[in-house]
Scaffold this active site. Structure first.
Site, PDB file in Angstrom:
ATOM      1  N   ASP A 113       0.838  -1.192   0.000  1.00 37.58           N
ATOM      2  CA  ASP A 113       0.000   0.000   0.000  1.00 37.58           C
ATOM      3  C   ASP A 113       0.876   1.247   0.000  1.00 37.58           C
ATOM      4  O   ASP A 113       2.075   1.191   0.294  1.00 37.58           O
ATOM      5  CB  ASP A 113      -0.993  -0.011   1.164  1.00 37.58           C
ATOM      6  CG  ASP A 113      -0.310   0.008   2.516  1.00 37.58           C
ATOM      7  OD1 ASP A 113       0.299   1.035   2.848  1.00 37.58           O
ATOM      8  OD2 ASP A 113      -0.407  -0.997   3.251  1.00 37.58           O
ATOM      9  N   ALA A 114       0.295   2.378  -0.350  1.00 36.13           N
ATOM     10  CA  ALA A 114       1.069   3.608  -0.549  1.00 36.13           C
ATOM     11  C   ALA A 114       1.857   4.005   0.690  1.00 36.13           C
ATOM     12  O   ALA A 114       2.961   4.542   0.591  1.00 36.13           O
ATOM     13  CB  ALA A 114       0.138   4.746  -0.971  1.00 36.13           C
TER      14      ALA A 114
END
Length: 259
Positions: A113-114
């Site tokens: 995820d970011a």
């Protein structure tokens, strides 16, 4: 047809090994004579043996060898703030900033995820990517998580025993405390699991009331991030490629055995 059978087409085995970066042709010949090379699961000791690099599977000392020179494998230390996509429809920073200078078009294996940084594998080998990314094959991932609060030994045991999330039960394979901050505000925890579910580490720690503040993936299968700096890309070594291929071939053989 295998390399141990008489054939006049194909490539000499020692030449194929040298081209794959295993060793020089002279050393490759020595590996063959010593019985350390297998073709399609059978030991080959004849220097005159020829193989078909596109179809024959070669291993040295039990480790698979990639003979296709067009296959590429890279490790990226993904920074935070970057989405695990080659094109983000929302215009957020994506992986193309790290792959534009590569000669080959590659894609990421799995996602981070970011907000999570760390090891991301990039390749143009679709078959291997499918195996490594599929949860049923159980490739282990190790993360270092900085979480809120002082994590107790009982909490780690709870994660090992398994907890219930909205999408089903989940357990870590291993967990240990690396450092407890002196002010009791945070704990550094190393966790290893083989699940590929979305944001699984963050959701697990949320469930035991220790939200993640910072998360880094340090290991993916046999690959270790090491000292690779944030945002840097490097090609995998011959040994690392072999380790990944060995996992993929074993998984493929296991699937065929179930049919």
């Amino acid at each position: 047809m295998t390399a141990s059978e008489e054939r006049t087409d194909g490539v000499r085995l020692q030449k194929a090994l040298a081209a794959a970066g295993v060793a020089s042709r002279r050393v490759s010949e020595q590996l063959i004579v010593e019985g350390r090379v297998e073709v399609n699961g059978k030991v080959v000791t004849e220097l005159g043996s020829r193989i078909d690099p596109e179809h024959d599977r070669v291993a040295v000392d039990g480790t698979a060898i990639q003979l296709d020179a067009e296959k590429r494998y890279y490790m990226l230390n993904k920074p935070t703030g970057v989405v695990s996509s080659m094109r983000d429809e929302q215009g957020r920073p994506d992986l193309t900033r790290f792959t534009n200078d590569l000669e080959e078009r590659v894609f990421n294996v799995g996602r981070l995820d970011a907000e999570t940084s760390g090891l991301l594998l990039l390749t143009n080998d679709g078959e291997l990517a499918h195996v490594l990314a599929h949860p049923s094959f159980g490739v282990e991932k190790t993360y270092i998580a900085k979480v809120r609060g002082r994590v107790a030994a009982q909490t780690l045991q709870q994660l090992k025993n398994g907890i219930e999330l909205e999408d089903g039960p989940i357990a870590v394979d291993r967990a240990r405390i690396l450092q407890a901050q002196g002010d009791s505000r945070h704990t550094i925890v190393e966790v290893t699991l083989h699940s590929g579910r979305n944001r699984i580490v963050r959701r697990m720690f949320d469930a035991v009331d220790h939200p993640v503040v910072d998360l880094v993936r340090r290991q993916f299968g046999p690959l270790h991030l090491g000292t690779l700096r944030s945002g840097a890309v490097r090609e995998l070594t011959t040994i690392e490629r072999g380790q990944l291929l060995t996992i993929a071939r074993a998984a493929d053989a296991g699937q065929k055995g179930k049919r």
